[in-house]
Design a protein around this motif. Structure first.
Motif, short mmCIF file in Angstrom:
data_model
loop_
_atom_site.label_atom_id
_atom_site.label_comp_id
_atom_site.label_asym_id
_atom_site.label_seq_id
_atom_site.Cartn_x
_atom_site.Cartn_y
_atom_site.Cartn_z
N LYS A 1 7.14 12.48 -2.54
CA LYS A 1 7.39 12.27 -4.05
C LYS A 1 6.83 10.67 -4.36
O LYS A 1 6.30 10.52 -5.27
N SER A 2 7.42 9.83 -3.39
CA SER A 2 7.19 8.44 -3.62
C SER A 2 5.77 7.91 -3.38
O SER A 2 5.37 7.21 -3.86
N GLY A 3 5.18 8.67 -2.53
CA GLY A 3 3.68 8.24 -1.95
C GLY A 3 3.97 7.05 -1.12
O GLY A 3 2.89 6.27 -0.87
N VAL A 4 5.16 6.62 -0.39
CA VAL A 4 5.23 5.38 0.07
C VAL A 4 5.95 5.44 1.60
O VAL A 4 7.11 6.37 1.53
N ILE A 5 5.65 5.03 2.51
CA ILE A 5 6.53 4.68 3.69
C ILE A 5 6.67 3.30 3.66
O ILE A 5 5.82 2.50 3.87
N THR A 6 7.91 2.96 4.08
CA THR A 6 8.34 1.73 4.36
C THR A 6 8.44 1.43 5.73
O THR A 6 9.32 2.06 6.54
#
Length: 298
Positions: free
Chosen positions: A48-53
Motif C-alpha cells: 500500500k505504501s510502496g516503501v520499505i524502510t
C-alpha cells in the motif's frame, strides 16, 4: 567523554571519506524490471505504501557510506536499489546510533529491515532472522608498521583496542581481556565506539593501538588513510567461527521470506556479483543467500 571528544572529527572524517574516490571498479549496474509475483508477496502495508524502510548504523564502508541526512552509497545501497527495482518499491534509509538502536527499531515495527550487512550470530537469532548475503573476516587496523606487533587476538593483552559498541568484536575482545588476566598479563583497555569513523580516528590519532572489526570496512579505511594505517591479524580466526552477515528482519516475518527470494534473483541474474565486484568485495561473496547461517561456537 572519549566519544564526545571524537564525534565532531568523526563526522568530518565520514564526509571526507565519502568524497574521496574509493578504488571501486567502474562497473555498470543494469536497471532491473519489476517482478509482479514478488511484489504481490510483500506485506499488505508495504504494498500500500510502496516503501520499505531500511535502518543502518550510520557508516559501514564499503557497504554503507552515509552521504547526507538521508543519502547512502556503497554496496548495500546498490543492492537495496536493485531490490527496490525488483520489488517495485522505494527503499528509504534511516540511521540510528548503534546496533541496539537497529534491533529495537525493527522489533518495534518502526523499520522493516536493517540491510547492513549485520553479523549473524545464534544469540541474535532468537528474536530476529538474518538473510545472509556475505561472509566476513575480523582483523585489526593498526598504525603503519604495526608498532605493537599485533599478529592475532592473543597479542592484544595490555593494549588499547577500539571496537564497535554492542558488536560481536566487543564481546570477543572482552573475553580475550579476561584470558589475559587469567594468564597473568595486563587486561585489554576496551574502547567502545558507536561508529566506524570514530574508531578509525582513535587509531589515527594514537588514542587507540588498534581497531578490531570486520575486514571489509577496515580495508576501505586503510586505503583512505594515505599510508597511516595497515591491516594486521588477517587470515586468523581471532576468536570467531565462520562469520556470515546479512539483513536483519523480524522473526518469521513475511518481509524476510520475500527478501530471501529477491536476493536469490539478484544472485541468479548476476546483479549481486556485479555490485560486489564494483566495491572490491569478491572475497566476501556467498554462492547463494541463506537464512540464519551463523552457527554456535564449537
Amino acid at each position: 567523554m572519549m566519544l564526545k571528544q571524537f564525534r565532531r572529527a568523526a563526522l568530518l572524517s565520514t564526509a571526507l571519506l565519502s568524497l574521496n574516490a574509493f578504488a571501486a571498479e567502474s562497473v555498470s549496474i543494469p536497471v532491473l524490471k519489476a517482478d509482479p509475483a514478488l511484489h504481490a508477496k510483500l506485506p499488505a502495508d508495504i504494498q500500500k505504501s510502496g516503501v520499505i524502510t531500511s535502518v543502518n548504523n550510520g557508516s559501514f564502508p564499503p557497504y554503507e557510506i552515509v552521504t547526507g541526512t538521508h543519502g547512502i552509497d556503497g554496496a548495500s545501497a546498490d543492492l537495496t536499489k536493485a531490490l527496490g527495482q525488483l520489488l517495485d518499491v522505494k527503499v528509504e534509509h534511516a540511521s540510528v546510533s548503534g546496533l541496539s538502536g537497529i534491533l529495537t527499531g525493527i522489533s518495534s515495527g518502526r523499520y522493516q529491515m536493517g540491510f547492513g550487512p549485520i553479523g549473524d550470530y545464534p544469540e541474535r537469532q532468537a528474536k530476529n532472522d538474518f538473510i545472509d548475503y556475505v561472509k566476513e573476516y575480523v582483523a585489526f587496523a593498526v598504525p603503519n608498521g604495526n608498532p605493537k606487533n599485533i599478529q592475532s587476538l592473543t597479542d592484544t593483552c595490555g593494549l588499547r583496542i577500539a571496537v564497535m559498541a554492542a558488536g560481536s568484536a566487543e564481546k570477543v575482545i572482552k573475553q580475550q581481556s579476561e584470558e589475559c588476566v587469567k594468564a597473568g598479563k595486563p587486561a585489554i583497555t576496551v574502547q567502545s565506539f558507536t561508529d566506524q569513523p570514530t574508531s578509525i580516528l582513535a587509531v589515527r590519532s594514537k588514542r587507540s593501538d588498534a581497531f578490531f572489526s570486520s575486514q571489509a570496512p577496515l580495508s576501505y579505511f586503510i586505503e583512505q588513510s594515505n599510508g597511516q594505517l595497515t591491516l594486521a591479524g588477517a587470515g586468523k580466526s581471532n576468536g570467531f567461527n565462520d562469520i556470515f552477515q546479512g539483513a536483519v528482519v523480524p522473526k518469521d516475518s513475511q518481509i524476510g521470506k520475500v527478501l530471501l527470494e529477491a536476493l536469490q534473483e539478484l544472485f541468479d541474474n548476476g546483479t549481486y556479483a556485479l555490485i560486489m565486484k564494483k566495491w572490491n568485495l569478491e572475497g566476501n561473496m556467498l554462492p547463494a543467500p541463506g537464512v540464519n547461517l551463523g552457527k554456535p561456537t564449537k
